[in-house]
Design an enzyme around this catalytic site. Sequence first.
Site, PDB file in Angstrom:
ATOM      1  CE  LYS A   1      -0.801   0.226   4.756  1.00 58.59           C
ATOM      2  NZ  LYS A   1       0.002   1.431   5.239  1.00 58.59           N
ATOM      3  CB  THR A   2       4.009   2.225   1.638  1.00 61.28           C
ATOM      4  OG1 THR A   2       3.579   1.891   3.074  1.00 61.28           O
ATOM      5  CG2 THR A   2       4.935   3.504   1.624  1.00 61.28           C
TER       6      THR A   2
ATOM      7  CG  ASP B   1      -1.186   4.754   5.093  1.00 62.99           C
ATOM      8  OD1 ASP B   1      -1.812   3.483   4.806  1.00 62.99           O
ATOM      9  OD2 ASP B   1       0.035   4.511   5.632  1.00 62.99           O
ATOM     10  CD  GLU B   2      -2.160   1.667   8.471  1.00 64.34           C
ATOM     11  OE1 GLU B   2      -3.205   0.897   8.446  1.00 64.34           O
ATOM     12  OE2 GLU B   2      -1.036   1.222   8.365  1.00 64.34           O
TER      13      GLU B   2
ATOM     14  CD  GLN C   1      -3.619  -5.270   8.389  1.00 64.06           C
ATOM     15  OE1 GLN C   1      -2.849  -5.037   9.229  1.00 64.06           O
ATOM     16  NE2 GLN C   1      -3.645  -5.109   7.069  1.00 64.06           N
TER      17      GLN C   1
ATOM     18  NE  ARG D   1       1.271  -7.444  11.030  1.00 60.39           N
ATOM     19  CZ  ARG D   1       1.001  -6.957  10.037  1.00 60.39           C
ATOM     20  NH1 ARG D   1       1.716  -5.802   9.807  1.00 60.39           N
ATOM     21  NH2 ARG D   1      -0.203  -7.043   9.230  1.00 60.39           N
TER      22      ARG D   1
END
Length: 752
Positions: free
Chosen positions: A34-35, A223-224, A254, A618
């Site tokens: 996503k970044t 973002d997020e 998430q 993770r």
Amino acid sequence: MNDIYLASLNPEQRDAVAHFEGPILVLAGAGSGKTRVLTTRIAHLLHERGVPAEQILAVTFTNKAAGEMRERVRRLLDCEPAGLWMGTFHAIGARLLRRHAQILGWTNAFTIVDAQQSLRLIKKTQEAVGVDPKRWRPNAIRAHISNAKNRLLSPQRFLEENGESFDLFARTVARVYTAYEAALKEQNSFDFDDLLVKPTELFVTSPKVLERYRARFAFLLVDEYQDTNHAQFRLLELIARPRGNLMVVGDDDQSIYKFRGADIRNILEFENAFPGARTVRLEQNYRSTSVILDAANAVILENVKRKGKTLRTDRAGGDPLTLIETLHEADEARVIVEEIRSRYEEGPDLHNYRDFAILYRTNAQSRALEDAFRRANTPYQIVGGVRFYERREIQDTMAYLRLISNPRDAGAFDRVVNYPRRGVGSASVERLEAFAAREGMSLLEAANWDGGGSDVPPAGARALRAFAGLIQRFSALAATTRVGPLLEKLVEELGLLKALRDEGPEGEDRADNVKELIAGALEFDAEVESEDAEPGEMDGFSELDLYLQRVALVADIDRHDPEADAATMMTLHSAKGLEFPVVFIAGLEDGLFPMSRSYDDPEEMEEERRLFYVGITRAQNKLYLTHARQRRRAGEIMFVRLSPFVGAVPEPLLERRMSKLLKSEVFTTPHRGRFRDRQEPGFIADEDFETNYDQDAPRLVKGERVVHATFGSGRVEEVSGFGPDVRVTVEFEGVGRKKLLARYAGLKKDFD
């Protein structure tokens, strides 16, 4: 750049980046890049669409993420995107307030109070309005006020809704909230929540200011997005609404910050809020093996409230998940450390302790793990422990800078008016406060008053005037001096390093921390001097103001050092956004994970499951799941069963193991801290199991303030030993230094 770089993206990523005008929701699964999508879209808008940098606003949640995004954009463009606004929600909010706080009744030299300072002010406000802090916990009141602010409920609105409520706690909060907000304004201060609430208030009450930023920011990227609360949604909506050029990137699977006010409905109902919005799903994972992703997909499939997506990867196969059953928390910790040491020493693929992470549901679980790491002499770091900027000597030094920047900061004044000691006693301060209140002055103005009337004894009055003069001199100096040299001069004039060294064995470490603070300030100076990315960032306020703002907005996760050769321990909440070759999720027991209270609320249970999903994703190469049969909680040995979450993992993906201790099947009964020899069902002998150990007992950390029933307030100077043998040395204000056995001392944390 366009053809070369877009060619490296997968079809879904290219689709998201190439989208131009109109709202778009990018559902970005864990590890899906996503970044890269966000930064490539910014570069695409600038380089291919001809959008000026100053017309783009990019918002994220951590300084680390913002820094990474800016660096990636810089590399893509091979130059600094001057004029681009990029930062955390709180940093963007602070920047808006630096420009326009006067419209709301503050000055642009306001102070941002951190969590500790806010808590102290809440407690002081409670006392002022007659709300007993022993009956009504300041932490609980602050949490309630924070929730109200995140829902954009002003003190007046909250009072209208709860002032006559049958809920006594809500009525009490309403009284404190009103007084707390007035105290913040009186001191020209904002708390963290205000950095979101006040810009929204600014836009609602000042249409001209809102139109200015609507005209400026043609494109917004967030973002997020799944972590946004109502205040953040409203702030974005106000700016983006006319044009609708809003890209939000997030993952509903998430969304794990409901306790901080995050509202999953923001992402689930995005298309309703912005009709005509496109949705793009990023399901290609570049982090984990297919075994790990198959487990994650199976777990999250049990949630009902989700948009729906399935992670996939080209990394077929992989090691199975290892599920290890242990006897108790000490056995669990020992197994984890032994497994890490074994893989570190024998595995050809892992040569650094930083490749390992241990994740847990509650901070309290770290204590047994720390004991095991220390015994095994294995390096570790904890994310979320006592932060550098929360250390006493750092808070003291920063309080001077806060007062120099904002003379109305009463909290900073109280903290350092007699530090280092200058002969100003508590009685003198109380008289000064009463005088300042009568005369409508700030404490600093009152300290400098020569007209008498304060009833402060002559010696104390002279010391107060000298203190006020020092602050005024440095306030003037701050206008022409960079932060590093200013701090160096201040520390030298105060004789602070000598005062710290004179405190005893721990004093040298404290002095070193202050020197580290100076080094950080000098680094800040160098950064500001070389940085031309934000020509308008100063916006009429000083470098000291900007420095204090940046320090105030440092988050726990920003302090994670990925280069330190140490295993990382952190809560599952802190782990979001990170990745490690090998991950352990500890404490997978019903009642601990998921927490018992989640059974009463289906939404909370879904959030607990999302938290497990975050933990699983993770891991890059290997995932361990550990649990204990018994765990000491709330002073009792609890016999527990495996978390039901593990039941969702397909059996073929699991490898089951038992600890050596559990296999031994030697049963005995604990008595007076030791185990009897006679066998009895239900307990297993283990010399390392501490029968007095309680993972939920308050954890004592060097440098924090505590209260003893007999000795009063003090500060922890040293902590040594393990489990029930933990000893603490406390410097009490009234009786000096005492060495205590922690389990019998009855120490409580002091927020005064």
